[in-house]
Design an enzyme around this catalytic site. Sequence first.
Site, PDB file in Angstrom:
ATOM      1  N   CYS A 107       0.880  -1.161   0.000  1.00 33.89           N
ATOM      2  CA  CYS A 107       0.000   0.000   0.000  1.00 33.89           C
ATOM      3  C   CYS A 107       0.921   1.214   0.000  1.00 33.89           C
ATOM      4  O   CYS A 107       1.505   1.544   1.030  1.00 33.89           O
ATOM      5  CB  CYS A 107      -0.904  -0.001   1.229  1.00 33.89           C
ATOM      6  SG  CYS A 107      -1.865   1.521   1.377  1.00 33.89           S
ATOM      7  N   CYS A 110      -0.700   4.306   2.232  1.00 33.08           N
ATOM      8  CA  CYS A 110      -0.801   4.222   3.701  1.00 33.08           C
ATOM      9  C   CYS A 110      -0.334   2.832   4.127  1.00 33.08           C
ATOM     10  O   CYS A 110       0.859   2.555   4.014  1.00 33.08           O
ATOM     11  CB  CYS A 110      -2.188   4.605   4.216  1.00 33.08           C
ATOM     12  SG  CYS A 110      -3.599   3.856   3.401  1.00 33.08           S
ATOM     13  N   SER A 111      -1.240   1.971   4.590  1.00 30.77           N
ATOM     14  CA  SER A 111      -0.790   0.666   5.071  1.00 30.77           C
ATOM     15  C   SER A 111      -1.921  -0.343   4.993  1.00 30.77           C
ATOM     16  O   SER A 111      -2.049  -1.195   5.863  1.00 30.77           O
ATOM     17  CB  SER A 111      -0.299   0.783   6.508  1.00 30.77           C
ATOM     18  OG  SER A 111      -1.306   1.404   7.289  1.00 30.77           O
ATOM     19  N   CYS A 112      -2.750  -0.268   3.954  1.00 31.24           N
ATOM     20  CA  CYS A 112      -3.908  -1.161   3.808  1.00 31.24           C
ATOM     21  C   CYS A 112      -3.449  -2.616   3.802  1.00 31.24           C
ATOM     22  O   CYS A 112      -2.458  -2.957   3.156  1.00 31.24           O
ATOM     23  CB  CYS A 112      -4.658  -0.832   2.526  1.00 31.24           C
ATOM     24  SG  CYS A 112      -5.348   0.832   2.557  1.00 31.24           S
TER      25      CYS A 112
END
Lengths: 204, 222
Positions: A107, A110-112
């Site tokens: 991602c 962000c940090s999906c």
Amino acid sequence: MPHDHDHPHAHLPSDPALRVKALETILTDKGLVDPAALDEIIDTYQNKIGPKNGAAVVAKMWADPAFREEMLNDPMPRLQEMGLYGRQGEHMVFVENTPETHNLVVCTLCSCYPWPLLGIPPGWYKSDAYRARSVREPRKVLAEFGVTLADGQKVRVWDSTAEVRYLVVPMRPAGTEGLSEQDLAGLVTRDSMIGAGLALEPKT
Amino acid sequence: MSRIHDMGGRFGTGAVDPEDNATFAKDWHQRALALNLACGALGQWNIDMSRHARECLSAADYAGFSYYEKWLGGLTDSLVAKGVLTVAELEAGQGATVSELADRKLKADAVAATLAAGSPYTREAAPAEFALGDRVRVRRPARNALVEGGHTRLPAYAAGALGEIVLMHGAHVFPDSNAHGLGEAAEPLYAVRFTARELWGGEADPEDEMVLDLWQSYLEAA
């Protein structure tokens, strides 16, 4: 001063551990947060929801062709039945590694990450280096994880830019024909389901 | 055009450290995560607003904060922006009054059901304009077309690139609108495949490819 004072967060203590504590205290005073609920959330993601969920699904895909088809075509009804549904796992897509293609998930924005199947992501998944480089030079990133690709295997990188969550189905290792689903699941690592690793070889 | 969170392709980050392996390296990390989820249950913002709040951290904070400090910064700023907390309360380190939102507090016995409930992002919307196999070009520049400097899920590295539709995801809530309280404005969402060379130039591996989930209004027919 280290902080931009236009932003309210700069009014909290600068030590992050104290900052969390201060915010929790204020929110608890205001009747907005129940510290016991925080404990429960932490317990959920520390002890109940993690990569073993995803590993069980991958092992079942290896062992059961009909289940594999279901996961590749329309996974959500069955995942819901199995209790593997929830926040950050509403729209799952399974992508299979093959001798021709190795999949890797990132991602960049962000940090999906698919929480119901893998839990909360590890530090490196959220790092600037992984987010920046996985799309531009995935082979070098894979090398940093010690992953060597087969000759002629291409890399397909999935950048999770929406609410769809991707899970890599690693290739089933040779010599695992007789293993139970449970033993197969033991070979499926967290990193292999992100694409930053391969499934483990069975112990002989 | 984009903000500091838009990291795809950036140089200068160093190597990935596979040893940075823990889910929660410090105790306060898990508390920060839990606070974010508990405050989300108060219903004062949606997921796109909370992402945008983190992205609106100053560039210096975004670069200098560890991961959960970013979450904490975005959360604190959102709580104040929505009037849930005041700066005076942050400075005092205690809440001055019980909030009128207190009846929405997430209780311990509701946590499991809340986390398991999820919240699907698919919606009914106009039919898709593109089909599997269609060639599409990504809009350029990559920016929120509704709000200057607003939230978008279109990474800068894909701007202007030519790709092919490989998955049809149905219509999904449109973050560029939803992050700014302009409605869900669901649009068809597609997985679009690009060759590594289209995105990164002739040095990239000729076979490798990148797939991004992109909303219809990010794309034009090619």
